[in-house]
Scaffold this motif. Sequence first.
Motif: not given
Lengths: 113, 113
Positions: A33, A35, A37, A43, A45, A48, A59, A90, B43-44, B97-98, B100-103
């Motif tokens: 993916s 991203y 920020q 974060l 996306q 991906y 998104d 990232f 990076g996270p 959505a691959g 996806k992480l949303t923070f």
Amino acid sequence: EAQVTQNPRYLITVTGKKLTVTCSQNMNHEYMSWYRQDPGLGLRQIYYSMNVEVTDKGDVPEGYKVSRKEKRNFPLILESPSPNQTSLYFCASSSLTKTYEQYFGPGTRLTVT
Amino acid sequence: DAKTTQPTSMDCAEGRAANLPCNHSTISGNEYVYWYRQIHSQGPQYIIHGLKNNETNEMASLIITEDRKSSTLILPHATLRDTAVYYCIVRGIPQAAGNKLTFGGGTRVLVKP
């Protein structure tokens, strides 16, 4: 060592000048993916990929392109960068069997003037 | 994905345990609790995740209440290198959505000598 690498780490460019940010992972991961920020927006996306030759929009895909010709690489292409694409980017990867653990690259700080 | 609520910031003394709370009262039965952290502009990094049982790994422990509406991440012996923003994320099956992480906003943890 398991890692995700990105290049360049820092880039200052001008509006309209095409650029590519490379991303490579050495863990044989299926998912990759991109991203971005931004302060106050968290974060988000961009694109991906769930495997070679399979990519899909996240998104915020406008203004970006990606490709996945090899499993390890997932470059992010800005065909005509604009100032609103100034951000911290990232790349991340994860495996199909351990989706809970995403590995992130060190980030690319892009400034478009 | 369920919404999470975390304190904006907290301080912790080096060598002491850091307890980071997270409320997720709308969590549904198939959603997991994940914790990631991000050291300034890096990076996270994945820390730990769980469904309903308490979990422990080499980095931290995760305590989830019986009703699953809240959880606590415990860093057993905080070091200066643990200074970071910690994100609590609740989500279900990530294949869509691959992964996806949303923070959200996260908790900014400052470990002091």
